[in-house]
Design a protein around this motif. Structure first.
Motif, PDB file in Angstrom:
ATOM      1  N   VAL A   1       0.860  -1.190   0.000  1.00  0.00           N
ATOM      2  CA  VAL A   1       0.000   0.000   0.000  1.00  0.00           C
ATOM      3  C   VAL A   1       0.895   1.239   0.000  1.00  0.00           C
ATOM      4  N   ALA A   2       0.942   1.908  -1.139  1.00  0.00           N
ATOM      5  CA  ALA A   2       1.810   3.080  -1.323  1.00  0.00           C
ATOM      6  C   ALA A   2       0.949   4.258  -1.780  1.00  0.00           C
ATOM      7  N   ILE A   3       0.204   4.788  -0.825  1.00  0.00           N
ATOM      8  CA  ILE A   3      -0.749   5.861  -1.120  1.00  0.00           C
ATOM      9  C   ILE A   3      -0.599   6.961  -0.066  1.00  0.00           C
ATOM     10  N   PRO A   4      -1.236   8.115  -0.282  1.00  0.00           N
ATOM     11  CA  PRO A   4      -1.157   9.179   0.722  1.00  0.00           C
ATOM     12  C   PRO A   4      -1.696   8.701   2.077  1.00  0.00           C
ATOM     13  N   PRO A   5      -1.070   9.172   3.160  1.00  0.00           N
ATOM     14  CA  PRO A   5      -1.446   8.713   4.500  1.00  0.00           C
ATOM     15  C   PRO A   5      -2.937   8.833   4.810  1.00  0.00           C
ATOM     16  N   GLU A   6      -3.573   9.892   4.362  1.00  0.00           N
ATOM     17  CA  GLU A   6      -4.981  10.086   4.698  1.00  0.00           C
ATOM     18  C   GLU A   6      -5.906   9.051   4.059  1.00  0.00           C
ATOM     19  N   ASN A   7      -5.402   8.270   3.117  1.00  0.00           N
ATOM     20  CA  ASN A   7      -6.219   7.256   2.443  1.00  0.00           C
ATOM     21  C   ASN A   7      -5.940   5.830   2.907  1.00  0.00           C
ATOM     22  N   ILE A   8      -4.917   5.650   3.727  1.00  0.00           N
ATOM     23  CA  ILE A   8      -4.498   4.297   4.105  1.00  0.00           C
ATOM     24  C   ILE A   8      -5.599   3.538   4.834  1.00  0.00           C
ATOM     25  N   VAL A   9      -6.236   4.153   5.817  1.00  0.00           N
ATOM     26  CA  VAL A   9      -7.236   3.440   6.612  1.00  0.00           C
ATOM     27  C   VAL A   9      -8.383   2.942   5.737  1.00  0.00           C
ATOM     28  N   SER A  10      -8.851   3.765   4.818  1.00  0.00           N
ATOM     29  CA  SER A  10      -9.974   3.327   3.970  1.00  0.00           C
ATOM     30  C   SER A  10      -9.576   2.157   3.084  1.00  0.00           C
ATOM     31  N   VAL A  11      -8.322   2.079   2.678  1.00  0.00           N
ATOM     32  CA  VAL A  11      -7.862   0.927   1.896  1.00  0.00           C
ATOM     33  C   VAL A  11      -7.746  -0.300   2.790  1.00  0.00           C
ATOM     34  N   LEU A  12      -7.162  -0.138   3.972  1.00  0.00           N
ATOM     35  CA  LEU A  12      -7.025  -1.275   4.884  1.00  0.00           C
ATOM     36  C   LEU A  12      -8.377  -1.897   5.209  1.00  0.00           C
ATOM     37  N   GLU A  13      -9.402  -1.073   5.347  1.00  0.00           N
ATOM     38  CA  GLU A  13     -10.743  -1.581   5.646  1.00  0.00           C
ATOM     39  C   GLU A  13     -11.306  -2.435   4.522  1.00  0.00           C
ATOM     40  N   ARG A  14     -10.781  -2.297   3.321  1.00  0.00           N
ATOM     41  CA  ARG A  14     -11.278  -3.061   2.166  1.00  0.00           C
ATOM     42  C   ARG A  14     -10.480  -4.338   1.906  1.00  0.00           C
ATOM     43  N   LEU A  15      -9.332  -4.473   2.548  1.00  0.00           N
ATOM     44  CA  LEU A  15      -8.506  -5.662   2.326  1.00  0.00           C
ATOM     45  C   LEU A  15      -9.026  -6.830   3.163  1.00  0.00           C
ATOM     46  N   PRO A  16      -8.724  -8.055   2.746  1.00  0.00           N
ATOM     47  CA  PRO A  16      -9.208  -9.222   3.493  1.00  0.00           C
ATOM     48  C   PRO A  16      -8.676  -9.228   4.924  1.00  0.00           C
ATOM     49  N   GLN A  17      -9.488  -9.697   5.845  1.00  0.00           N
ATOM     50  CA  GLN A  17      -9.085  -9.850   7.243  1.00  0.00           C
ATOM     51  C   GLN A  17      -7.826 -10.709   7.310  1.00  0.00           C
ATOM     52  N   GLY A  18      -6.822 -10.248   8.013  1.00  0.00           N
ATOM     53  CA  GLY A  18      -5.597 -11.010   8.189  1.00  0.00           C
ATOM     54  C   GLY A  18      -4.627 -10.953   7.023  1.00  0.00           C
ATOM     55  N   ALA A  19      -4.890 -10.103   6.036  1.00  0.00           N
ATOM     56  CA  ALA A  19      -4.006 -10.002   4.871  1.00  0.00           C
ATOM     57  C   ALA A  19      -2.633  -9.490   5.276  1.00  0.00           C
ATOM     58  N   ALA A  20      -1.610  -9.916   4.536  1.00  0.00           N
ATOM     59  CA  ALA A  20      -0.259  -9.384   4.718  1.00  0.00           C
ATOM     60  C   ALA A  20      -0.189  -8.044   3.988  1.00  0.00           C
TER      61      ALA A  20
END
Length: 126
Positions: A89-108
């Motif tokens: 995940v190489a995006i602006p800091p303010e967008n990281i949480v919204s991306v993490l919420e969309r990734l599979p639970q327990g993803a690397a």
């Protein structure tokens, strides 16, 4: 005068063995750091990149073409649907949480940026 490091710092590892079966990488973000640093290193080390996504489809397509990446995803949901991968995940800091919420639970997930532009914003996500 020389300062001796504490044992805890002297014993830190500076390198690790290459994985015997590296997971494919799905890159989220196709900006200059991905173009100039992440993708060239993955290519040089022979790490497989399964796909790339960016809000700018042109950037995703350009990186995919330049680095022989098999897929330029059209949405974050499409990228997140890939299993058994490492998400870079190489995006602006303010967008990281919204991306993490969309990734599979327990993803690397590899995140090389802070979770916010300052400590106050970062604290909102911890």
């Amino acid at each position: 005068m020389t300062t001796q490091l504490p044992a805890s710092l002297r014993d830190l590892r500076e390198s690790w063995p290459r994985p015997s079966a590296p997971r494919p990488i799905v890159v989220i973000g196709a900006g200059s750091i991905v173009r100039d640093a992440h993708l060239p290193v993955y290519q040089r080390l022979g790490f497989p990149v399964a796909g790339i996504f960016d809000m700018n489809p042109k950037a995703s397509a350009e990186r995919a073409a330049a680095f022989a990446i098999p897929r330029a995803f059209e949405s974050i949901e499409e990228a997140a649907s890939i299993r058994d991968v490492v998400f870079d995940v190489a995006i602006p800091p303010e967008n990281i949480v919204s991306v993490l919420e969309r990734l599979p639970q327990g993803a690397a997930v590899l995140i090389q940026k802070p979770m916010g532009r300052d400590l106050c914003r970062r604290a909102q996500h911890c």
